[in-house]
Scaffold this active site. Sequence first.
Site, PDB file in Angstrom:
ATOM      1  N   SER A 143       0.832  -1.202   0.000  1.00 20.57           N
ATOM      2  CA  SER A 143       0.000   0.000   0.000  1.00 20.57           C
ATOM      3  C   SER A 143       0.874   1.262   0.000  1.00 20.57           C
ATOM      4  CB  SER A 143      -0.967  -0.040   1.184  1.00 20.57           C
ATOM      5  OG  SER A 143      -1.956   0.930   1.072  1.00 20.57           O
ATOM      6  N   ASP A 297     -10.173  -3.447  -4.956  1.00 19.03           N
ATOM      7  CA  ASP A 297      -9.239  -2.494  -4.352  1.00 19.03           C
ATOM      8  C   ASP A 297      -9.217  -1.225  -5.186  1.00 19.03           C
ATOM      9  OD1 ASP A 297      -7.116  -1.155  -3.168  1.00 19.03           O
ATOM     10  OD2 ASP A 297      -5.606  -2.655  -3.658  1.00 19.03           O
ATOM     11  N   HIS A 327      -8.043  -5.008  -0.755  1.00 19.34           N
ATOM     12  CA  HIS A 327      -6.907  -4.257  -0.229  1.00 19.34           C
ATOM     13  C   HIS A 327      -6.636  -4.684   1.214  1.00 19.34           C
ATOM     14  CE1 HIS A 327      -4.063  -0.912  -0.384  1.00 19.34           C
ATOM     15  NE2 HIS A 327      -4.313  -0.786   0.907  1.00 19.34           N
TER      16      HIS A 327
END
Length: 357
Positions: A143, A297, A327
């Site tokens: 991320s 995501d 995610h």
Amino acid sequence: AEVAEWLGLVHFMDAMMLMTVAEYVEPTSDENVTVTDTEFSNVSVRLYLPRKAPEGLRRAVVFFHGGGWCLGQAGMKPYDHLARWTSNRLNAVVVSVDYRLAPRYRFPVQFEDAYSVTKFFLQSSVLSRYGVDPARVCVAGDSAGGNLAAAVAQQLLEDPEVKTKLKAQALIYPALQTLDLDLPSYRDNAEKPILPKWLMVRFWSEYFTSDPALREAMASNGHVPPESGHLFQLVNWSSLLPEEMKRGHAYAGPRAGGAELARRFPGFLDARAAPLLVPDTRLRRLPRTYVLTCQHDVLRDDGLMYVGRLRAAGVPVTHHHAWDAFHGSVLFVSGFAELAVGHRLSNNYIEWLDDNL
């Protein structure tokens, strides 16, 4: 967190940090790995040293945690689990970086912390101290950490003081661009759990400022001034995404915003914050790359566009697209919960490291 902020009790991200605190574990060694908290270049890191005797010099991974540049830490149980798993499986040194966080610290502090740790670790004397092969070092992250890993890998190519070259970079559902926050993945997953669009917009804007003007402009996709419009070609999903991800979506470029936001908060136009904004000439020298994207995501298309651009630039890329994942899936192996998808994706990432590092 939203209610507490609305009542004026605490900043939204400070309230969200309670999740990070709840998941913290002390640096605890086990029969396979010695774990210590220390500092590299005045930045806190958690260091994982395998106890198994090496056959030669070891491999190494410098890892950056996720959390939107505002949350998370190396000592969170899921990150600790992933790091010690990586160290044990690969018999590798793992440096998990605790870079400083927003809202207390804004861009480029997070990048500078990540970069200074990596540059420090790549010194021949430091690699030698930990028995690391200088030809087998990787940067990785998930991320926001994937964002930092990508930016660090790019910046190292421009630094004449760094003699050691990365062998690989591993990017787990990375955030890579700030220009267009209305990609098909943002539309498809706007209300999905873990990372809805509003929260990703909040993370992006908090990376640069708590001024709601930037957050509101980003939410309406009208924050980029006309004079920066030439950058849109670098994130034009109509030409960069695979056909199956474009179905049902019509491209409408972001509307131009005023120049005032870019003048006050230039970071969102900086490639150190948005690695997709570098030209192809800079991409060509990057090391072999692993990219994980998840179907459910908002950041899916950031990773897909980077995969396409890296391959076009001649960089060897392994792309794993998880159609059944969301995610943050890699973290669901310990702490928050244990899910089969988390174990599968974590194992895929570690196997790639084993084969390519």
